[in-house]
Design a protein around this motif. Structure first.
Motif, mmCIF file in Angstrom:
data_model
loop_
_atom_site.group_PDB
_atom_site.id
_atom_site.type_symbol
_atom_site.label_atom_id
_atom_site.label_comp_id
_atom_site.label_asym_id
_atom_site.label_seq_id
_atom_site.Cartn_x
_atom_site.Cartn_y
_atom_site.Cartn_z
ATOM 1 N N ILE A 110 0.832 -1.204 0.000
ATOM 2 C CA ILE A 110 0.000 0.000 0.000
ATOM 3 C C ILE A 110 0.868 1.256 0.000
ATOM 4 N N SER A 111 1.894 1.249 0.855
ATOM 5 C CA SER A 111 2.732 2.442 0.999
ATOM 6 C C SER A 111 3.696 2.623 -0.172
ATOM 7 N N GLU A 112 4.108 1.514 -0.781
ATOM 8 C CA GLU A 112 5.015 1.570 -1.941
ATOM 9 C C GLU A 112 4.458 0.702 -3.056
ATOM 10 N N PRO A 113 3.503 1.213 -3.801
ATOM 11 C CA PRO A 113 2.893 0.431 -4.888
ATOM 12 C C PRO A 113 3.937 -0.039 -5.902
ATOM 13 N N ILE A 114 3.640 -1.141 -6.552
ATOM 14 C CA ILE A 114 4.550 -1.701 -7.556
ATOM 15 C C ILE A 114 4.552 -0.815 -8.800
ATOM 16 N N THR A 115 5.746 -0.431 -9.221
ATOM 17 C CA THR A 115 5.922 0.401 -10.414
ATOM 18 C C THR A 115 7.033 -0.198 -11.263
ATOM 19 N N LYS A 116 7.234 0.377 -12.442
ATOM 20 C CA LYS A 116 8.305 -0.111 -13.321
ATOM 21 C C LYS A 116 9.677 0.111 -12.698
ATOM 22 N N ASN A 117 9.772 1.053 -11.757
ATOM 23 C CA ASN A 117 11.050 1.350 -11.123
ATOM 24 C C ASN A 117 11.413 0.377 -10.007
ATOM 25 N N ASN A 118 10.401 -0.250 -9.395
ATOM 26 C CA ASN A 118 10.701 -1.157 -8.288
ATOM 27 C C ASN A 118 10.239 -2.587 -8.523
ATOM 28 N N VAL A 119 9.711 -2.887 -9.716
ATOM 29 C CA VAL A 119 9.160 -4.221 -9.958
ATOM 30 C C VAL A 119 10.223 -5.305 -9.859
ATOM 31 N N ASP A 120 11.458 -5.005 -10.277
ATOM 32 C CA ASP A 120 12.534 -5.995 -10.162
ATOM 33 C C ASP A 120 12.779 -6.357 -8.702
ATOM 34 N N MET A 121 12.821 -5.344 -7.841
ATOM 35 C CA MET A 121 13.065 -5.601 -6.426
ATOM 36 C C MET A 121 11.913 -6.362 -5.794
ATOM 37 N N TYR A 122 10.682 -6.031 -6.194
ATOM 38 C CA TYR A 122 9.526 -6.762 -5.674
ATOM 39 C C TYR A 122 9.576 -8.220 -6.113
ATOM 40 N N ASN A 123 9.948 -8.448 -7.359
ATOM 41 C CA ASN A 123 10.038 -9.814 -7.875
ATOM 42 C C ASN A 123 11.093 -10.608 -7.091
ATOM 43 N N ASN A 124 12.235 -9.962 -6.828
ATOM 44 C CA ASN A 124 13.299 -10.614 -6.071
ATOM 45 C C ASN A 124 12.900 -10.830 -4.609
ATOM 46 N N LEU A 125 12.160 -9.862 -4.059
ATOM 47 C CA LEU A 125 11.667 -10.011 -2.690
ATOM 48 C C LEU A 125 10.766 -11.237 -2.593
ATOM 49 N N ALA A 126 9.878 -11.399 -3.576
ATOM 50 C CA ALA A 126 8.967 -12.543 -3.591
ATOM 51 C C ALA A 126 9.749 -13.857 -3.648
ATOM 52 N N TYR A 127 10.818 -13.857 -4.446
ATOM 53 C CA TYR A 127 11.641 -15.069 -4.536
ATOM 54 C C TYR A 127 12.232 -15.423 -3.170
ATOM 55 N N HIS A 128 12.803 -14.448 -2.484
ATOM 56 C CA HIS A 128 13.416 -14.711 -1.186
ATOM 57 C C HIS A 128 12.362 -15.094 -0.147
ATOM 58 N N LEU A 129 11.170 -14.490 -0.227
ATOM 59 C CA LEU A 129 10.093 -14.866 0.692
ATOM 60 C C LEU A 129 9.714 -16.330 0.510
ATOM 61 N N GLY A 146 6.475 -18.723 3.662
ATOM 62 C CA GLY A 146 6.561 -17.516 2.844
ATOM 63 C C GLY A 146 5.926 -17.613 1.476
ATOM 64 N N ASN A 147 5.423 -18.790 1.100
ATOM 65 C CA ASN A 147 4.873 -18.955 -0.248
ATOM 66 C C ASN A 147 3.648 -18.083 -0.507
ATOM 67 N N GLN A 148 2.743 -18.003 0.471
ATOM 68 C CA GLN A 148 1.535 -17.203 0.266
ATOM 69 C C GLN A 148 1.870 -15.721 0.176
ATOM 70 N N GLN A 149 2.843 -15.261 0.963
ATOM 71 C CA GLN A 149 3.269 -13.861 0.886
ATOM 72 C C GLN A 149 3.857 -13.570 -0.489
ATOM 73 N N ALA A 150 4.642 -14.520 -1.011
ATOM 74 C CA ALA A 150 5.211 -14.353 -2.346
ATOM 75 C C ALA A 150 4.107 -14.295 -3.396
ATOM 76 N N ILE A 151 3.091 -15.124 -3.241
ATOM 77 C CA ILE A 151 1.962 -15.135 -4.177
ATOM 78 C C ILE A 151 1.236 -13.796 -4.166
ATOM 79 N N ASN A 152 1.044 -13.225 -2.983
ATOM 80 C CA ASN A 152 0.361 -11.932 -2.882
ATOM 81 C C ASN A 152 1.103 -10.851 -3.661
ATOM 82 N N ILE A 153 2.437 -10.876 -3.568
ATOM 83 C CA ILE A 153 3.242 -9.890 -4.290
ATOM 84 C C ILE A 153 3.217 -10.161 -5.785
ATOM 85 N N LEU A 154 3.457 -11.412 -6.166
ATOM 86 C CA LEU A 154 3.562 -11.761 -7.590
ATOM 87 C C LEU A 154 2.229 -11.599 -8.324
ATOM 88 N N THR A 155 1.121 -11.788 -7.615
ATOM 89 C CA THR A 155 -0.191 -11.562 -8.234
ATOM 90 C C THR A 155 -0.337 -10.104 -8.635
#
Length: 234
Positions: free
Chosen positions: A141-160, A166-175
């Motif tokens: 909510i505080s940092e919506p996914i954008t083209k500037n941070n999508v790589d980091m979000y994708n990597n965060l989901a992988y580490h989660l 952590g699988n469900q948390q990763a799914i929430n991000i990747l969705t």
């Protein structure tokens, strides 16, 4: 004299490190209570409800076997994994209430964290790091996914996905990643893997097929598709 100096130095360094660990802003996890807490690096704290200050002072820190113990004047709480665990009210044998505006007997306050800090923490500590669902939701909510941070979000989901539960948390991000960037190939692979790990094979196969379809439509090297993907979609 030297021993006294070493003991003093130890406690000074310990308190300095502890102060850095607990410093930050905290909000309730799964609670309707609007209690918020801010702790500065000098251990000054402010409790507020609906932005109205309720109490402030200097928090005292002590070490426990399973984490830190914090004392906010007359309120003692446990601190572990960036979360404060507080008993807000007692029982018939020991009646008391700290914040009457909150009906909860127990209040958990999680430290607010930004994307960069969260990614840094989990990529360094990996399996030993844990974030609550509320922290992930607040981050999105505080940092919506954008083209500037999508790589980091994708990597965060992988580490989660490599952490316990952590699988469900990763799914929430990747969705959200695939909703905003439907042409992002690797996100579908990661999403499918997480569904597979949770035993939701139908959803996993759907995303594996989407991954393969995008690999083909974007003329990517099909030899890079993991063999496990072909085996799972049979």
């Amino acid at each position: 004299m030297m021993i006294r100096f070493l003991v003093f130095s130890f406690f000074f360094i310990y308190n300095l490190i502890s102060s850095q660990i607990i410093a930050g802003e905290y909000s309730p996890i799964e609670s309707k209570c609007k209690l918020n807490l801010k702790i500065s690096s000098n251990n000054h704290y402010i409790f507020s409800i609906n932005k109205k200050k309720k109490m402030e002072g200097i928090v005292k820190i002590s070490k426990e076997d399973e984490g830190l113990y914090l004392n906010f004047d007359h309120i003692g709480v446990s601190f572990d994994n960036d979360t404060i665990y507080m008993q807000n009210s007692g029982n018939a044998m020991n009646p008391y209430i700290h914040f009457k505006e909150c009906d909860d007997m127990y209040i958990h306050l999680a430290k607010k964290i930004n994307l960069e800090n969260m990614y840094s923490a989990i990529s360094n500590k990996k399996k030993s790091t844990h974030f609550t669902d509320s922290q992930i939701e607040n981050l999105l909510i505080s940092e919506p996914i954008t083209k500037n941070n999508v790589d980091m979000y994708n990597n965060l989901a992988y580490h989660l996905s490599c952490t316990k539960n952590g699988n469900q948390q990763a799914i929430n991000i990747l969705t959200q990643v695939t909703n905003k960037f439907p042409e992002r190939v690797v996100a579908y692979l990661n999403l499918a893997d997480n569904y597979w790990n949770l035993g939701e094979k139908e959803k996993a196969v759907k995303n594996y097929n989407m991954y393969i379809s995008l690999m083909k439509s974007q003329k990517k090297d099909l030899s890079r598709i993991p063999q496990s993907v072909w085996e799972r979609i049979k």
